[in-house]
Design a protein around this motif. Structure first.
Motif, short mmCIF file in Angstrom:
data_model
loop_
_atom_site.label_atom_id
_atom_site.label_comp_id
_atom_site.label_asym_id
_atom_site.label_seq_id
_atom_site.Cartn_x
_atom_site.Cartn_y
_atom_site.Cartn_z
N ARG A 49 34.18 28.89 47.46
CA ARG A 49 35.57 29.07 46.99
C ARG A 49 35.65 29.55 45.55
O ARG A 49 36.73 29.66 44.99
CB ARG A 49 36.33 27.77 47.15
N SER A 50 34.54 29.83 44.95
CA SER A 50 34.53 30.27 43.55
C SER A 50 34.96 31.72 43.39
O SER A 50 34.95 32.24 42.28
CB SER A 50 33.13 30.09 42.96
N ILE A 55 37.70 36.10 40.09
CA ILE A 55 38.81 37.02 39.84
C ILE A 55 39.60 36.57 38.62
O ILE A 55 39.91 37.37 37.74
CB ILE A 55 39.71 37.12 41.08
N ASN A 56 39.95 35.29 38.57
CA ASN A 56 40.70 34.75 37.44
C ASN A 56 39.73 34.23 36.39
O ASN A 56 39.66 33.05 36.09
CB ASN A 56 41.63 33.62 37.90
N HIS A 57 38.97 35.13 35.82
CA HIS A 57 37.96 34.80 34.82
C HIS A 57 38.64 34.17 33.61
O HIS A 57 39.77 34.54 33.28
CB HIS A 57 37.22 36.09 34.42
N TYR A 73 33.19 45.77 40.50
CA TYR A 73 33.83 44.60 39.91
C TYR A 73 34.03 44.89 38.44
O TYR A 73 33.07 45.20 37.73
CB TYR A 73 32.94 43.39 40.13
N MET A 74 35.28 44.81 37.97
CA MET A 74 35.56 45.16 36.58
C MET A 74 36.75 44.38 36.06
O MET A 74 37.55 43.85 36.84
CB MET A 74 35.83 46.65 36.46
N SER A 75 36.85 44.31 34.76
CA SER A 75 38.01 43.66 34.15
C SER A 75 39.19 44.61 34.25
O SER A 75 39.04 45.83 34.36
CB SER A 75 37.72 43.32 32.69
N GLU A 76 40.37 44.02 34.20
CA GLU A 76 41.57 44.85 34.30
C GLU A 76 41.74 45.75 33.08
O GLU A 76 42.27 46.85 33.19
CB GLU A 76 42.80 43.98 34.51
N SER A 77 41.25 45.31 31.93
CA SER A 77 41.33 46.18 30.75
C SER A 77 40.43 47.40 30.91
O SER A 77 40.80 48.50 30.50
CB SER A 77 40.97 45.40 29.49
N ALA A 78 39.26 47.22 31.51
CA ALA A 78 38.38 48.37 31.77
C ALA A 78 39.00 49.30 32.80
O ALA A 78 38.88 50.52 32.69
CB ALA A 78 37.02 47.89 32.26
N ALA A 112 24.67 42.72 41.84
CA ALA A 112 25.63 41.63 42.00
C ALA A 112 25.03 40.28 41.66
O ALA A 112 25.77 39.31 41.48
CB ALA A 112 26.16 41.61 43.43
N LEU A 113 23.71 40.19 41.56
CA LEU A 113 23.07 38.90 41.34
C LEU A 113 23.52 38.21 40.06
O LEU A 113 23.70 36.99 40.03
CB LEU A 113 21.55 39.06 41.34
N GLU A 114 23.68 38.96 39.00
CA GLU A 114 24.09 38.37 37.73
C GLU A 114 25.44 37.67 37.86
O GLU A 114 25.64 36.57 37.35
CB GLU A 114 24.17 39.44 36.65
N TYR A 115 26.37 38.28 38.58
CA TYR A 115 27.70 37.71 38.73
C TYR A 115 27.72 36.60 39.78
O TYR A 115 28.45 35.62 39.63
CB TYR A 115 28.70 38.81 39.08
N LEU A 116 26.92 36.73 40.83
CA LEU A 116 26.87 35.68 41.84
C LEU A 116 26.18 34.43 41.33
O LEU A 116 26.54 33.32 41.72
CB LEU A 116 26.14 36.20 43.09
#
Length: 141
Positions: A49-50, A55-57, A73-78, A112-116
């Motif tokens: 569930r993370s 998304i809501n970093h 996968y990117m920030s909204e500012s980017a 994706a490993l870094e983010y997962l």
């Protein structure tokens, strides 16, 4: 010769087919509902569930975008900064999490490993002394 073949192929199709072809290959766009479902199912296998935390970093919101069958996968500012670049000139923006196969299945990439790993349900640490594969390879050579 190749350019002529492409022109002939596109000229024989309708304009709406040409627009759909261009939209799916060259434009970075939000995920459709089915694509989002496939991505979230794959991510939930690893982070549970993370996904909401992903998304809501804490620093700022992040989003997923599709570009030529790859999910970024990117920030909204980017994402907002990338909107000022011409679509023809934009190669990628963000980190590639995975891609959709020709059958429509979503497959994760190594990037994706870094983010997962930040949100993983189960974590395993490997000590450097536990790595005996390199030692045995040195003995063989």
């Amino acid at each position: 010769k190749r350019r002529r073949r492409k022109r002939l192929r596109y000229s024989s199709t309708s304009s709406s087919t040409k627009e759909n072809y261009n939209n799916h290959t060259t434009i970075m766009r939000p995920l459709t509902e089915d694509e989002t479902k496939a991505v979230f199912q794959k991510l939930s296998e690893y982070i549970g569930r993370s996904i909401e935390k992903m998304i809501n970093h804490p620093t700022e919101r992040h989003c997923f975008r599709l570009h030529s069958d790859r999910v970024y996968y990117m920030s909204e500012s980017a994402m907002k900064a990338a909107s000022f670049i011409a679509r023809e000139n934009l190669l990628t923006c963000g980190t590639c999490l995975g891609k959709f196969s020709k059958t429509g299945k979503f497959r994760l990439h190594v990037t994706a490993l870094e983010y997962l790993s930040r949100y993983a349900k189960y974590k395993v640490w490997v000590k450097p002394s536990a790595d005996t594969a390199n030692d045995s390879m040195n003995l063989l050579t």
